[in-house]
Design a protein around this motif. Sequence first.
Motif, mmCIF file in Angstrom:
data_model
loop_
_atom_site.group_PDB
_atom_site.id
_atom_site.type_symbol
_atom_site.label_atom_id
_atom_site.label_comp_id
_atom_site.label_asym_id
_atom_site.label_seq_id
_atom_site.Cartn_x
_atom_site.Cartn_y
_atom_site.Cartn_z
ATOM 1 N N ALA A 132 -32.181 -15.560 -12.262
ATOM 2 C CA ALA A 132 -32.687 -16.053 -13.541
ATOM 3 C C ALA A 132 -34.025 -16.756 -13.337
ATOM 4 C CB ALA A 132 -31.677 -16.989 -14.182
ATOM 5 N N GLU A 133 -34.138 -17.519 -12.277
ATOM 6 C CA GLU A 133 -35.390 -18.223 -11.993
ATOM 7 C C GLU A 133 -36.514 -17.256 -11.651
ATOM 8 O OE1 GLU A 133 -34.122 -20.814 -8.894
ATOM 9 O OE2 GLU A 133 -33.339 -22.345 -10.281
ATOM 10 N N ARG A 134 -36.159 -16.063 -11.193
ATOM 11 C CA ARG A 134 -37.158 -15.029 -10.908
ATOM 12 C C ARG A 134 -37.556 -14.246 -12.152
ATOM 13 N NH1 ARG A 134 -34.416 -12.265 -5.639
ATOM 14 N NH2 ARG A 134 -35.670 -10.475 -6.339
ATOM 15 N N GLY A 135 -36.966 -14.593 -13.293
ATOM 16 C CA GLY A 135 -37.377 -13.997 -14.541
ATOM 17 C C GLY A 135 -36.446 -12.959 -15.120
ATOM 18 N N TYR A 136 -35.249 -12.807 -14.550
ATOM 19 C CA TYR A 136 -34.288 -11.860 -15.089
ATOM 20 C C TYR A 136 -33.386 -12.534 -16.124
ATOM 21 C CZ TYR A 136 -35.605 -8.718 -11.306
ATOM 22 O OH TYR A 136 -36.315 -7.903 -10.471
ATOM 23 N N ALA A 137 -32.906 -11.738 -17.060
ATOM 24 C CA ALA A 137 -31.839 -12.184 -17.965
ATOM 25 C C ALA A 137 -30.523 -11.870 -17.272
ATOM 26 C CB ALA A 137 -31.931 -11.450 -19.294
ATOM 27 N N VAL A 138 -29.720 -12.877 -16.991
ATOM 28 C CA VAL A 138 -28.511 -12.686 -16.192
ATOM 29 C C VAL A 138 -27.278 -13.089 -16.998
ATOM 30 C CG1 VAL A 138 -27.299 -13.245 -14.054
ATOM 31 C CG2 VAL A 138 -29.802 -13.149 -14.077
ATOM 32 N N LEU A 139 -26.317 -12.163 -17.045
ATOM 33 C CA LEU A 139 -25.003 -12.442 -17.632
ATOM 34 C C LEU A 139 -23.966 -12.308 -16.534
ATOM 35 C CD1 LEU A 139 -23.121 -12.905 -20.101
ATOM 36 C CD2 LEU A 139 -23.024 -10.409 -20.343
ATOM 37 N N ALA A 140 -23.215 -13.373 -16.269
ATOM 38 C CA ALA A 140 -22.132 -13.351 -15.290
ATOM 39 C C ALA A 140 -20.807 -13.411 -16.034
ATOM 40 C CB ALA A 140 -22.249 -14.519 -14.318
ATOM 41 N N ILE A 141 -19.949 -12.410 -15.799
ATOM 42 C CA ILE A 141 -18.640 -12.335 -16.436
ATOM 43 C C ILE A 141 -17.588 -12.717 -15.413
ATOM 44 C CG2 ILE A 141 -17.019 -10.857 -17.666
ATOM 45 C CD1 ILE A 141 -19.421 -9.026 -18.337
ATOM 46 N N ALA A 142 -16.860 -13.796 -15.651
ATOM 47 C CA ALA A 142 -15.910 -14.302 -14.663
ATOM 48 C C ALA A 142 -14.678 -14.862 -15.353
ATOM 49 C CB ALA A 142 -16.580 -15.362 -13.791
ATOM 50 N N GLY A 143 -13.763 -15.401 -14.547
ATOM 51 C CA GLY A 143 -12.524 -15.953 -15.071
ATOM 52 C C GLY A 143 -12.629 -17.419 -15.428
ATOM 53 N N ARG A 144 -11.603 -17.929 -16.102
ATOM 54 C CA ARG A 144 -11.609 -19.325 -16.546
ATOM 55 C C ARG A 144 -11.603 -20.304 -15.382
ATOM 56 N NH1 ARG A 144 -7.220 -17.560 -20.750
ATOM 57 N NH2 ARG A 144 -8.579 -16.628 -22.318
ATOM 58 N N ALA A 145 -10.984 -19.918 -14.259
ATOM 59 C CA ALA A 145 -10.982 -20.818 -13.102
ATOM 60 C C ALA A 145 -12.405 -21.048 -12.613
ATOM 61 C CB ALA A 145 -10.117 -20.235 -11.985
ATOM 62 N N SER A 146 -13.209 -19.986 -12.572
ATOM 63 C CA SER A 146 -14.609 -20.141 -12.161
ATOM 64 C C SER A 146 -15.367 -20.998 -13.156
ATOM 65 C CB SER A 146 -15.277 -18.764 -12.048
ATOM 66 O OG SER A 146 -14.761 -18.033 -10.963
ATOM 67 N N MET A 147 -15.129 -20.785 -14.451
ATOM 68 C CA MET A 147 -15.792 -21.598 -15.461
ATOM 69 C C MET A 147 -15.467 -23.074 -15.259
ATOM 70 S SD MET A 147 -15.432 -21.679 -19.627
ATOM 71 C CE MET A 147 -13.848 -22.510 -19.502
ATOM 72 N N SER A 148 -14.203 -23.375 -14.968
ATOM 73 C CA SER A 148 -13.804 -24.766 -14.779
ATOM 74 C C SER A 148 -14.544 -25.404 -13.618
ATOM 75 C CB SER A 148 -12.292 -24.849 -14.552
ATOM 76 O OG SER A 148 -11.578 -24.384 -15.674
ATOM 77 N N VAL A 149 -14.649 -24.675 -12.513
ATOM 78 C CA VAL A 149 -15.332 -25.203 -11.325
ATOM 79 C C VAL A 149 -16.812 -25.417 -11.615
ATOM 80 C CG1 VAL A 149 -16.030 -24.674 -8.965
ATOM 81 C CG2 VAL A 149 -13.694 -24.203 -9.700
ATOM 82 N N LEU A 150 -17.453 -24.424 -12.225
ATOM 83 C CA LEU A 150 -18.890 -24.514 -12.466
ATOM 84 C C LEU A 150 -19.220 -25.558 -13.517
ATOM 85 C CD1 LEU A 150 -19.673 -20.702 -12.369
ATOM 86 C CD2 LEU A 150 -20.282 -22.400 -10.643
ATOM 87 N N THR A 151 -18.350 -25.729 -14.507
ATOM 88 C CA THR A 151 -18.589 -26.742 -15.521
ATOM 89 C C THR A 151 -18.463 -28.139 -14.942
ATOM 90 O OG1 THR A 151 -17.722 -25.254 -17.217
ATOM 91 C CG2 THR A 151 -17.904 -27.570 -17.794
ATOM 92 N N VAL A 152 -17.464 -28.356 -14.089
ATOM 93 C CA VAL A 152 -17.310 -29.652 -13.426
ATOM 94 C C VAL A 152 -18.523 -29.935 -12.556
ATOM 95 C CG1 VAL A 152 -16.006 -30.890 -11.669
ATOM 96 C CG2 VAL A 152 -14.797 -29.660 -13.473
ATOM 97 N N GLN A 153 -19.001 -28.917 -11.842
ATOM 98 C CA GLN A 153 -20.184 -29.089 -10.996
ATOM 99 C C GLN A 153 -21.388 -29.470 -11.835
ATOM 100 O OE1 GLN A 153 -21.576 -25.972 -7.993
ATOM 101 N NE2 GLN A 153 -23.049 -25.688 -9.644
#
Length: 232
Positions: free
Chosen positions: A175-196
């Motif tokens: 994304a920082e290199r200028g791409y539009a990025v969509l990451a599709i993942a599970g709720r467990a990953s969302m929980s970890v990344l949101t806490v981070q």
Amino acid sequence: MRIELRGVSKGRAERALPETSLTFETGRVTLVVAETEQRPTVLGLLASGRMRADAGEVLLDGRKDAAGIRRRVALVDALEVSEPAPAVTVAGVVAEELMFAGASPNPFAARRWLDDLGLGDLAATPIGNIDPASRIRILLELAALRKGVEGIVLTSPDRHGGEPQNWWRVATEFAERGYAVLAIAGRASMSVLTVQDDASAPGDGPAPVDTIADTRDDAPDTAASVPTEDER
């Protein structure tokens, strides 16, 4: 570039994918939650212009242009659609993508390309046996070689194991290199990344999580299935 999914769904009674809305755009990485074995792939196909929605619409910069989305958005590592065969060596995967990118597809060119990434020692390893972060790095870098690609849809990177922060870091770099990025993942990953993200201290720089959507619905997830030809 801005890709917008407005109320898209797929399958009878929306079993393949419940109504989902999200946006991903140039210079940002978006995380969307889609669980069950098939929903991430269905959503990835819709977001990359490779499948028609049964309801709703997918827009490129505010207009309908499925062909334009297909040209400009790469679908990466989608289960049974764009994932590399696990027994193929990393060098073999690289050589094939180099050919599609118009570069020399021989093993020496593949090894040089991997050396430039600092991953040359993985050349002879089956891609199904390498660590998740290296896999995602390689596949995203290969997608970026394709002519005209401005966006990337990364599908279920968490199915390979490892810490979500590792593949998320790679997605953020793109994304920082200028791409539009969509990451599709599970709720467990969302929980970890949101806490981070919540734990980031002021002054640490921009938060990596830009948008979080969720495909949850009232039906049990086990009802999801790949759409049949009739459903498509």
